[in-house]
Design a protein around this motif. Structure first.
Motif, PDB file in Angstrom:
ATOM      1  N   LEU A 191       0.821  -1.210   0.000  1.00 59.43           N
ATOM      2  CA  LEU A 191       0.000   0.000   0.000  1.00 59.43           C
ATOM      3  C   LEU A 191       0.854   1.259   0.000  1.00 59.43           C
ATOM      4  O   LEU A 191       0.618   2.176  -0.792  1.00 59.43           O
ATOM      5  CB  LEU A 191      -0.934   0.014   1.218  1.00 59.43           C
ATOM      6  CG  LEU A 191      -2.189  -0.863   1.141  1.00 59.43           C
ATOM      7  CD1 LEU A 191      -1.827  -2.335   1.134  1.00 59.43           C
ATOM      8  CD2 LEU A 191      -3.113  -0.549   2.310  1.00 59.43           C
ATOM      9  N   LEU A 192       1.863   1.304   0.896  1.00 57.63           N
ATOM     10  CA  LEU A 192       2.660   2.509   1.085  1.00 57.63           C
ATOM     11  C   LEU A 192       4.143   2.300   0.804  1.00 57.63           C
ATOM     12  O   LEU A 192       4.940   3.211   1.039  1.00 57.63           O
ATOM     13  CB  LEU A 192       2.486   3.022   2.522  1.00 57.63           C
ATOM     14  CG  LEU A 192       1.058   3.384   2.934  1.00 57.63           C
ATOM     15  CD1 LEU A 192       0.984   3.650   4.421  1.00 57.63           C
ATOM     16  CD2 LEU A 192       0.554   4.587   2.160  1.00 57.63           C
ATOM     17  N   GLY A 193       4.511   1.140   0.317  1.00 60.62           N
ATOM     18  CA  GLY A 193       5.922   0.880   0.053  1.00 60.62           C
ATOM     19  C   GLY A 193       6.731   0.871   1.336  1.00 60.62           C
ATOM     20  O   GLY A 193       6.403   0.177   2.299  1.00 60.62           O
ATOM     21  N   TYR A 194       7.783   1.689   1.381  1.00 56.72           N
ATOM     22  CA  TYR A 194       8.657   1.753   2.546  1.00 56.72           C
ATOM     23  C   TYR A 194       8.210   2.792   3.564  1.00 56.72           C
ATOM     24  O   TYR A 194       8.848   2.946   4.612  1.00 56.72           O
ATOM     25  CB  TYR A 194      10.098   2.033   2.108  1.00 56.72           C
ATOM     26  CG  TYR A 194      10.756   0.823   1.492  1.00 56.72           C
ATOM     27  CD1 TYR A 194      11.563  -0.023   2.238  1.00 56.72           C
ATOM     28  CD2 TYR A 194      10.547   0.518   0.152  1.00 56.72           C
ATOM     29  CE1 TYR A 194      12.155  -1.141   1.676  1.00 56.72           C
ATOM     30  CE2 TYR A 194      11.132  -0.608  -0.433  1.00 56.72           C
ATOM     31  CZ  TYR A 194      11.930  -1.438   0.340  1.00 56.72           C
ATOM     32  OH  TYR A 194      12.508  -2.551  -0.224  1.00 56.72           O
ATOM     33  N   GLY A 195       7.126   3.519   3.275  1.00 60.55           N
ATOM     34  CA  GLY A 195       6.624   4.488   4.231  1.00 60.55           C
ATOM     35  C   GLY A 195       6.334   5.830   3.593  1.00 60.55           C
ATOM     36  O   GLY A 195       6.377   5.992   2.371  1.00 60.55           O
ATOM     37  N   ALA A 196       6.034   6.812   4.443  1.00 55.53           N
ATOM     38  CA  ALA A 196       5.659   8.153   3.995  1.00 55.53           C
ATOM     39  C   ALA A 196       6.893   9.021   3.781  1.00 55.53           C
ATOM     40  O   ALA A 196       7.849   8.999   4.578  1.00 55.53           O
ATOM     41  CB  ALA A 196       4.738   8.811   5.021  1.00 55.53           C
ATOM     42  N   LEU A 197       6.876   9.789   2.714  1.00 49.73           N
ATOM     43  CA  LEU A 197       7.982  10.667   2.352  1.00 49.73           C
ATOM     44  C   LEU A 197       8.398  11.572   3.513  1.00 49.73           C
ATOM     45  O   LEU A 197       7.574  12.229   4.139  1.00 49.73           O
ATOM     46  CB  LEU A 197       7.553  11.536   1.160  1.00 49.73           C
ATOM     47  CG  LEU A 197       8.511  12.649   0.722  1.00 49.73           C
ATOM     48  CD1 LEU A 197       9.764  12.041   0.105  1.00 49.73           C
ATOM     49  CD2 LEU A 197       7.806  13.578  -0.279  1.00 49.73           C
ATOM     50  N   CYS A 198       9.703  11.602   3.789  1.00 53.01           N
ATOM     51  CA  CYS A 198      10.270  12.559   4.739  1.00 53.01           C
ATOM     52  C   CYS A 198      11.681  12.880   4.275  1.00 53.01           C
ATOM     53  O   CYS A 198      12.654  12.225   4.685  1.00 53.01           O
ATOM     54  CB  CYS A 198      10.282  12.008   6.160  1.00 53.01           C
ATOM     55  SG  CYS A 198      10.863  13.234   7.370  1.00 53.01           S
TER      56      CYS A 198
END
Length: 567
Positions: free
Chosen positions: A549-556
């Motif tokens: 769903l989100l791959g490795y996580g949310a962009l930061c």
């Protein structure tokens, strides 16, 4: 008098084809000059064939992969959530994309909007190629459209009516929105800033797909569609501009299709992979918004007896649609069908050869069925169905396994907008819905989440690829994103199209840190992908990372920069 290449590109009397280039680009263009040959992207070129020499269904003489696919649009608290503001404003960093080009190939750009001008009113757009305007201002090495330089745009901005000098208009607004989110000028009074507000912009306005290709794929008249050949040439143009400017380039790709193998082996996917391996070019691609649309079916069978019934709901007034079944070797499947009125077609043997045309006696429906037991690009099986004038109701497609190993097959209906909204599988699967070419391994693929709540955008396409490659790579804000639109105003939109420019701008910040400022001069695409994955925030409520769903996580991006992040 021989017809020119530019006329062939624009004429409905010529069908455009994509072909692999095995030798040099020059040899290819000289050898096939009579077909208006053009080298496009690494490994592929384009030919234009007079339609009078082609059969009514071109799959009788041409491989599926040679036919250009049709692509559609994938529709400041967000900057803070993505860690972009910290990178822009921290005194020791101040990265804002300076020295970097950001490229867009989309619906165009409103070059008059303040979001694309400097504080003294000059344009931040390095080049603009409008494929829809035919003039003598054709870019070097191309045969159609009009190019406008930074000088042209500045002269236009000085006029009372800028469009008298540069008549390029973004009627749709999608391209303007993307460019503003990724690279828009900081406008404090409007509480707006793009992710990389000091980058330069290169934009291509794509011309609409030819009617002959739209008709072949039975695309709705109202659908926005761009063809693969024009997209390939746009990519070549953007790379050419980067070489001329001697600056690194980030490409924002926010188009997608359900046509293709969904595993990264189609011509455009392979071209983007090759481009991503260049030392100073990154490709950011939107995952799509197909998760809840009912356009994907997943099937698995354990033996070669019996069949699996796949039901498709077809609404009133659906004039036609295409459907593609893909399976991995050595699996092989045959297809039979039952119409809503009960007329039954036994399974058609799965062998290569001419297109099988099936006319239903009690109805006006015609189904053209083509098998490619070993599809030339992916090596898997492709079954392509072209369903014309379908009777409304529930259609049954019986999938008969003839040879199996995994027993797995996937079927895709057209991407949203290409057929009627309610043409869908009754038992659809929301996974493996990332659109092509975002399944390509080399591109950085973005899903969308709600930066205010931390939840996934409900329509955001889900991975993995058909063959198990981890996609998406990362998630970015894509719910109610507010940014400039043509005419000077601002609106909010949702979708992975609007997540991709956040990642695009973030990649430009990394480029400035690495290549422009010399902290990592050899910042290749895979390293950028690794940095973005490293800094990604793992949101609450998800047990496994990476996930579909989100791959490795949310962009930061703050945590992606070496030495700055918290991890």
């Amino acid at each position: 008098m021989p017809i020119s290449t530019s006329e062939k590109i624009l004429s409905e009397d010529y069908f455009d084809l994509i072909v692999p280039i095995t030798g040099s680009d020059t040899d290819f263009e000289e050898t096939f000059a009579r077909f208006g040959a053009q080298a496009a992207v690494p490994g592929y070129g384009i030919l234009h064939i007079d339609r009078q020499f082609l059969p009514e269904n071109i799959l009788n003489v041409i491989e599926y992969s040679n036919i250009p696919k049709l692509y559609s649009l994938m529709d400041t608290s967000a900057l803070e959530r993505s860690g972009i503001l910290k990178v822009q404003t921290q005194s020791l960093l101040g990265y804002q994309g300076e020295g970097v080009l950001i490229g867009f190939l989309d619906t165009g750009i409103d070059f008059t909007h303040p979001a694309f001008c400097t504080s003294d009113g000059r344009s931040r757009i390095y080049r603009l190629w409008d494929q829809t305007i035919q003039s003598e201002n054709v870019p070097d090495g191309f045969f159609y459209g009009s190019q406008y330089t930074n000088d042209d745009l500045n002269k236009a901005l000085e006029q009372e009516d800028p469009y008298e000098v540069v008549p390029s208009v973004d009627e749709n607004g999608h391209g303007t929105f993307l460019a503003s989110v990724a690279a828009g000028t900081a406008l404090p009074l409007q509480d707006f800033s793009g992710a990389a507000p000091k980058s330069e912009i290169v934009a291509v306005k794509l011309k609409p797909a030819k009617e002959n290709l739209r008709e072949f794929f039975l695309i709705r008249e109202s659908a926005v569609a761009y063809q693969e050949t024009d997209i390939m040439l746009a990519l070549r143009y953007l790379i050419q501009c980067a070489r001329q400017a001697q600056k690194p380039l980030v490409l924002c790709f926010a188009l997608g299709t359900n046509q293709g193998d969904h595993s990264g082996y189609m011509p455009l996917s392979e071209a983007l992979d090759s481009i991503s391996r260049m030392s100073d070019i990154y490709v950011i691609s939107a995952a799509g918004n197909e998760a809840g649309k009912g356009h994907h079916f997943y099937g698995k069978t354990e033996n070669t007896s019996g069949y699996q019934n796949v039901e498709v709901l077809v609404p009133e007034n659906e004039r036609g649609f295409t459907m593609e079944l893909w399976a991995s070797p050595p699996d092989l499947f045959a297809i039979g069908m039952v119409s809503p009125l009960g007329e039954t077609i036994p399974p058609v043997p799965p062998r290569a050869g001419p297109v099988t045309s099936i006319s239903f006696l009690l109805e006006q429906t015609v189904v053209e069925l083509s098998y490619e037991p070993v599809e030339i690009a992916s090596g898997g099986q492709l079954v392509f169905l072209r369903i014309q004038n379908p009777t409304p109701g529930i259609w049954g497609f019986q999938i008969y396994p003839r040879q199996i190993s995994s027993g797995i097959f996937h079927i895709w209906l057209p991407v949203s907008g290409f057929s009627m909204d309610n043409t869908r599988f009754l038992n659809s699967n929301p996974d493996t819905t990332i659109v092509c070419p975002s399944n390509a391994e080399g591109v950085i693929t973005c899903s969308a989440y709600n930066h205010a709540t931390g939840g996934l955008f409900i329509q955001s396409s889900r991975g993995y690829s058909r063959t198990g490659t981890v996609k998406p790579d990362i998630a970015a804000p894509g719910v109610r994103v507010t940014a400039p639109v043509p005419g000077g105003g601002y609106q909010s939109f949702s979708g992975t199209s609007f997540a991709a420019p956040f990642v695009t701008g973030s990649a430009a910040l990394l480029m400035e840190w690495g290549i422009v400022r010399g902290n990592d001069p050899y910042l290749y695409g895979e390293k950028v992908k690794a940095y973005l994955r490293k800094g990604a925030k793992q949101l609450a409520g998800y047990e496994r990372w990476p996930n579909a769903l989100l791959g490795y996580g949310a962009l930061c991006v703050r945590d992606s920069l070496p030495g700055l992040g918290s991890s």
